[in-house]
Design a protein around this motif. Structure first.
Motif, PDB file in Angstrom:
ATOM      1  N   ASN A 109       0.850  -1.187   0.000  1.00  0.00           N
ATOM      2  CA  ASN A 109       0.000   0.000   0.000  1.00  0.00           C
ATOM      3  C   ASN A 109       0.892   1.245   0.000  1.00  0.00           C
ATOM      4  OD1 ASN A 109      -2.184   1.748   0.259  1.00  0.00           O
ATOM      5  ND2 ASN A 109      -2.111   1.645   2.493  1.00  0.00           N
ATOM      6  N   ASN A 110       1.125   1.803  -1.168  1.00  0.00           N
ATOM      7  CA  ASN A 110       1.942   3.009  -1.288  1.00  0.00           C
ATOM      8  C   ASN A 110       1.304   3.938  -2.312  1.00  0.00           C
ATOM      9  OD1 ASN A 110       3.867   4.984  -1.428  1.00  0.00           O
ATOM     10  ND2 ASN A 110       5.513   3.675  -2.186  1.00  0.00           N
ATOM     11  N   PRO A 111       0.333   4.746  -1.900  1.00  0.00           N
ATOM     12  CA  PRO A 111      -0.401   5.590  -2.838  1.00  0.00           C
ATOM     13  C   PRO A 111       0.454   6.654  -3.515  1.00  0.00           C
ATOM     14  CG  PRO A 111      -0.988   6.113  -0.569  1.00  0.00           C
ATOM     15  CD  PRO A 111      -0.173   4.863  -0.529  1.00  0.00           C
ATOM     16  N   ASP A 112       1.675   6.896  -3.008  1.00  0.00           N
ATOM     17  CA  ASP A 112       2.545   7.902  -3.610  1.00  0.00           C
ATOM     18  C   ASP A 112       3.329   7.390  -4.811  1.00  0.00           C
ATOM     19  OD1 ASP A 112       1.791   9.759  -1.672  1.00  0.00           O
ATOM     20  OD2 ASP A 112       3.368   9.103  -0.289  1.00  0.00           O
ATOM     21  N   GLN A 139       0.340   1.199  -6.487  1.00  0.00           N
ATOM     22  CA  GLN A 139       0.479   1.218  -5.032  1.00  0.00           C
ATOM     23  C   GLN A 139       0.304  -0.140  -4.371  1.00  0.00           C
ATOM     24  OE1 GLN A 139      -3.235   3.759  -4.631  1.00  0.00           O
ATOM     25  NE2 GLN A 139      -3.395   2.587  -2.727  1.00  0.00           N
ATOM     26  N   TYR A 140      -0.140  -1.149  -5.102  1.00  0.00           N
ATOM     27  CA  TYR A 140      -0.447  -2.423  -4.470  1.00  0.00           C
ATOM     28  C   TYR A 140       0.576  -3.506  -4.834  1.00  0.00           C
ATOM     29  CZ  TYR A 140      -4.826  -0.094  -3.309  1.00  0.00           C
ATOM     30  OH  TYR A 140      -5.755   0.779  -2.817  1.00  0.00           O
ATOM     31  N   VAL A 141       0.199  -4.482  -5.634  1.00  0.00           N
ATOM     32  CA  VAL A 141       1.112  -5.593  -5.903  1.00  0.00           C
ATOM     33  C   VAL A 141       2.377  -5.136  -6.611  1.00  0.00           C
ATOM     34  CG1 VAL A 141       0.116  -6.244  -8.146  1.00  0.00           C
ATOM     35  CG2 VAL A 141       1.182  -7.997  -6.676  1.00  0.00           C
ATOM     36  N   GLU A 142       2.311  -3.997  -7.294  1.00  0.00           N
ATOM     37  CA  GLU A 142       3.512  -3.469  -7.947  1.00  0.00           C
ATOM     38  C   GLU A 142       4.623  -3.190  -6.934  1.00  0.00           C
ATOM     39  OE1 GLU A 142      -0.178  -2.487 -10.248  1.00  0.00           O
ATOM     40  OE2 GLU A 142       0.486  -2.126  -8.179  1.00  0.00           O
ATOM     41  N   GLN A 143       4.242  -2.890  -5.697  1.00  0.00           N
ATOM     42  CA  GLN A 143       5.230  -2.699  -4.641  1.00  0.00           C
ATOM     43  C   GLN A 143       5.991  -3.995  -4.354  1.00  0.00           C
ATOM     44  OE1 GLN A 143       5.694   0.537  -2.922  1.00  0.00           O
ATOM     45  NE2 GLN A 143       4.713   0.884  -4.914  1.00  0.00           N
ATOM     46  N   VAL A 144       5.259  -5.103  -4.348  1.00  0.00           N
ATOM     47  CA  VAL A 144       5.893  -6.398  -4.109  1.00  0.00           C
ATOM     48  C   VAL A 144       6.798  -6.756  -5.288  1.00  0.00           C
ATOM     49  CG1 VAL A 144       5.502  -8.816  -3.531  1.00  0.00           C
ATOM     50  CG2 VAL A 144       3.860  -7.077  -2.783  1.00  0.00           C
ATOM     51  N   TRP A 145       6.331  -6.476  -6.482  1.00  0.00           N
ATOM     52  CA  TRP A 145       7.126  -6.744  -7.689  1.00  0.00           C
ATOM     53  C   TRP A 145       8.457  -5.993  -7.628  1.00  0.00           C
ATOM     54  CZ3 TRP A 145       7.657 -10.021 -11.467  1.00  0.00           C
ATOM     55  CH2 TRP A 145       8.290  -9.663 -12.649  1.00  0.00           C
ATOM     56  N   TRP A 153      -7.175 -10.026 -10.853  1.00  0.00           N
ATOM     57  CA  TRP A 153      -7.057  -8.620 -11.266  1.00  0.00           C
ATOM     58  C   TRP A 153      -5.832  -8.374 -12.150  1.00  0.00           C
ATOM     59  CZ3 TRP A 153      -7.976  -8.170  -5.519  1.00  0.00           C
ATOM     60  CH2 TRP A 153      -9.348  -8.133  -5.232  1.00  0.00           C
ATOM     61  N   ASP A 154      -5.209  -9.431 -12.632  1.00  0.00           N
ATOM     62  CA  ASP A 154      -4.045  -9.255 -13.510  1.00  0.00           C
ATOM     63  C   ASP A 154      -4.394  -8.388 -14.714  1.00  0.00           C
ATOM     64  OD1 ASP A 154      -2.472 -10.827 -11.933  1.00  0.00           O
ATOM     65  OD2 ASP A 154      -2.396 -12.537 -13.316  1.00  0.00           O
ATOM     66  N   ARG A 155      -3.526  -7.455 -15.015  1.00  0.00           N
ATOM     67  CA  ARG A 155      -3.641  -6.701 -16.259  1.00  0.00           C
ATOM     68  C   ARG A 155      -2.670  -7.333 -17.245  1.00  0.00           C
ATOM     69  NH1 ARG A 155      -3.694  -0.360 -14.273  1.00  0.00           N
ATOM     70  NH2 ARG A 155      -5.414  -0.556 -12.774  1.00  0.00           N
ATOM     71  N   LYS A 156      -3.195  -7.852 -18.313  1.00  0.00           N
ATOM     72  CA  LYS A 156      -2.434  -8.687 -19.232  1.00  0.00           C
ATOM     73  C   LYS A 156      -1.142  -8.048 -19.696  1.00  0.00           C
ATOM     74  CE  LYS A 156      -3.005 -11.454 -23.424  1.00  0.00           C
ATOM     75  NZ  LYS A 156      -3.947 -11.846 -24.515  1.00  0.00           N
ATOM     76  N   TYR A 157      -1.186  -6.770 -20.007  1.00  0.00           N
ATOM     77  CA  TYR A 157      -0.011  -6.125 -20.590  1.00  0.00           C
ATOM     78  C   TYR A 157       0.739  -5.244 -19.594  1.00  0.00           C
ATOM     79  CZ  TYR A 157      -2.190  -7.770 -24.862  1.00  0.00           C
ATOM     80  OH  TYR A 157      -2.750  -8.574 -25.830  1.00  0.00           O
ATOM     81  N   ARG A 158       0.450  -5.423 -18.325  1.00  0.00           N
ATOM     82  CA  ARG A 158       1.142  -4.623 -17.305  1.00  0.00           C
ATOM     83  C   ARG A 158       2.162  -5.485 -16.570  1.00  0.00           C
ATOM     84  NH1 ARG A 158       0.310   0.194 -14.631  1.00  0.00           N
ATOM     85  NH2 ARG A 158       1.209   0.338 -12.545  1.00  0.00           N
ATOM     86  N   THR A 159       3.403  -5.054 -16.575  1.00  0.00           N
ATOM     87  CA  THR A 159       4.458  -5.779 -15.874  1.00  0.00           C
ATOM     88  C   THR A 159       4.296  -5.597 -14.371  1.00  0.00           C
ATOM     89  OG1 THR A 159       5.993  -5.434 -17.698  1.00  0.00           O
ATOM     90  CG2 THR A 159       6.948  -6.012 -15.572  1.00  0.00           C
ATOM     91  N   GLY A 160       4.429  -6.693 -13.651  1.00  0.00           N
ATOM     92  CA  GLY A 160       4.366  -6.624 -12.196  1.00  0.00           C
ATOM     93  C   GLY A 160       3.018  -6.941 -11.618  1.00  0.00           C
ATOM     94  N   ASN A 161       2.193  -7.712 -12.342  1.00  0.00           N
ATOM     95  CA  ASN A 161       0.904  -8.098 -11.783  1.00  0.00           C
ATOM     96  C   ASN A 161       1.074  -9.259 -10.801  1.00  0.00           C
ATOM     97  OD1 ASN A 161       0.982 -10.534 -13.274  1.00  0.00           O
ATOM     98  ND2 ASN A 161      -0.040  -9.584 -15.034  1.00  0.00           N
ATOM     99  N   HIS A 162      -0.032  -9.727 -10.258  1.00  0.00           N
ATOM    100  CA  HIS A 162       0.047 -10.764  -9.225  1.00  0.00           C
ATOM    101  C   HIS A 162       0.701 -12.047  -9.754  1.00  0.00           C
ATOM    102  CE1 HIS A 162      -1.193 -12.750  -5.463  1.00  0.00           C
ATOM    103  NE2 HIS A 162      -1.399 -13.808  -6.217  1.00  0.00           N
ATOM    104  N   SER A 163       0.304 -12.477 -10.932  1.00  0.00           N
ATOM    105  CA  SER A 163       0.882 -13.704 -11.492  1.00  0.00           C
ATOM    106  C   SER A 163       2.375 -13.555 -11.737  1.00  0.00           C
ATOM    107  CB  SER A 163       0.165 -14.083 -12.794  1.00  0.00           C
ATOM    108  OG  SER A 163      -1.172 -14.452 -12.521  1.00  0.00           O
TER     109      SER A 163
END
Length: 254
Positions: free
Chosen positions: A120-123, A128-134, A161-171
């Protein structure tokens, strides 16, 4: 390594270590007794107030060690040890990844690296979500190994909620961790498929008909082999206290 809740003494009845994560939905001081009844050795609490505000009742067990991170004193990330396991922030902590905290956990017969997570990093404009873990699993790449490693907390993500063309999704996160020999304890233990979990950990607006699995404990292969039990909290019991239920993972001594 559980602590007797009445005497405060360590009760080595069974050689095991229990880790619990629970997003408490704030005001942890009023809810601590509920989760401590499950006798965690280490407790990771997203949405926890600053330790200065943790004025517990006299009969509530006191933690042996506390780490806390956040900019909002009412809503940060707390990590607590209730046995002789010591918590120490690692020097390679990336402060830009505000709520992913690398910790050295040590005890007389125990040593591993714990990553406490509240994604959780809204800045962060990158997400702000799983992208932080990535970002974290790349920043801490050399430390992430198939031995003595745990990532646990509120990931705020699911493969649905994976976005197919976005790097750093949950999968992407799950696959990258698996490449490192690190696996979801829940999915390994219950033979579940990502995105099709039978046991939710979050209920939107506390509504039973809006369930999601967002909270995880990932562990290295050596610790996955030592899983003794996993429990996901029951909605009817926990709904009064939070929109999340706890994830409780017990390992044979590591």
């Amino acid at each position: 390594m559980h602590r007797n809740q009445k005497t405060g003494k360590e009760a080595h009845i069974y050689p095991a270590m229990k880790l619990i994560t629970w997003n408490c939905n704030m005001a942890f001081r009023k809810k601590a007794a509920l989760i401590l009844s499950h006798q965690p050795d280490i407790l990771v609490v997203p949405e926890c107030e600053h330790p200065d505000k943790l004025l517990f009742e006299p009969d509530i067990p006191q933690p042996m060690s506390i780490l806390w991170f956040g900019t909002n004193r009412n809503k940060g990330l707390g990590i607590f040890s209730y046995t002789n396991l010591k918590l120490k922030l690692l020097r390679n902590h990336n402060t830009e990844l505000k709520m992913i905290i690398p910790i050295a956990v040590t005890g007389p017969d125990t040593k591993f690296t714990l990553y406490a997570i509240w994604a959780n990093n809204p800045d962060d404009p990158d997400g702000q979500y799983v992208e932080q873990v990535w970002k974290a699993i790349h920043h801490y790449d050399k430390k992430l190994t198939n031995k003595q490693t745990i990532l646990i907390g509120d990931f705020n993500s699911n493969t649905i909620w994976d976005r197919k063309y976005r790097t750093g999704n949950h999968s992407h996160v799950v696959n990258r961790l698996e490449d490192k020999g690190i696996f979801s304890c829940y999915h390994a233990h219950f033979k579940q498929i990502q995105g099709k979990e039978e046991h939710p950990t979050f209920y939107l607006y506390k509504h039973k008909d809006k369930p999601y699995h967002l909270d995880y404990c990932f562990a290295s292969a050596d610790m996955i082999a030592r899983i003794r039990s996993i429990e996901i909290g029951d909605y009817d019991h926990w709904k009064k206290y939070s929109d999340h239920v706890p994830v409780m993972v017990e390992f044979n001594d590591c």
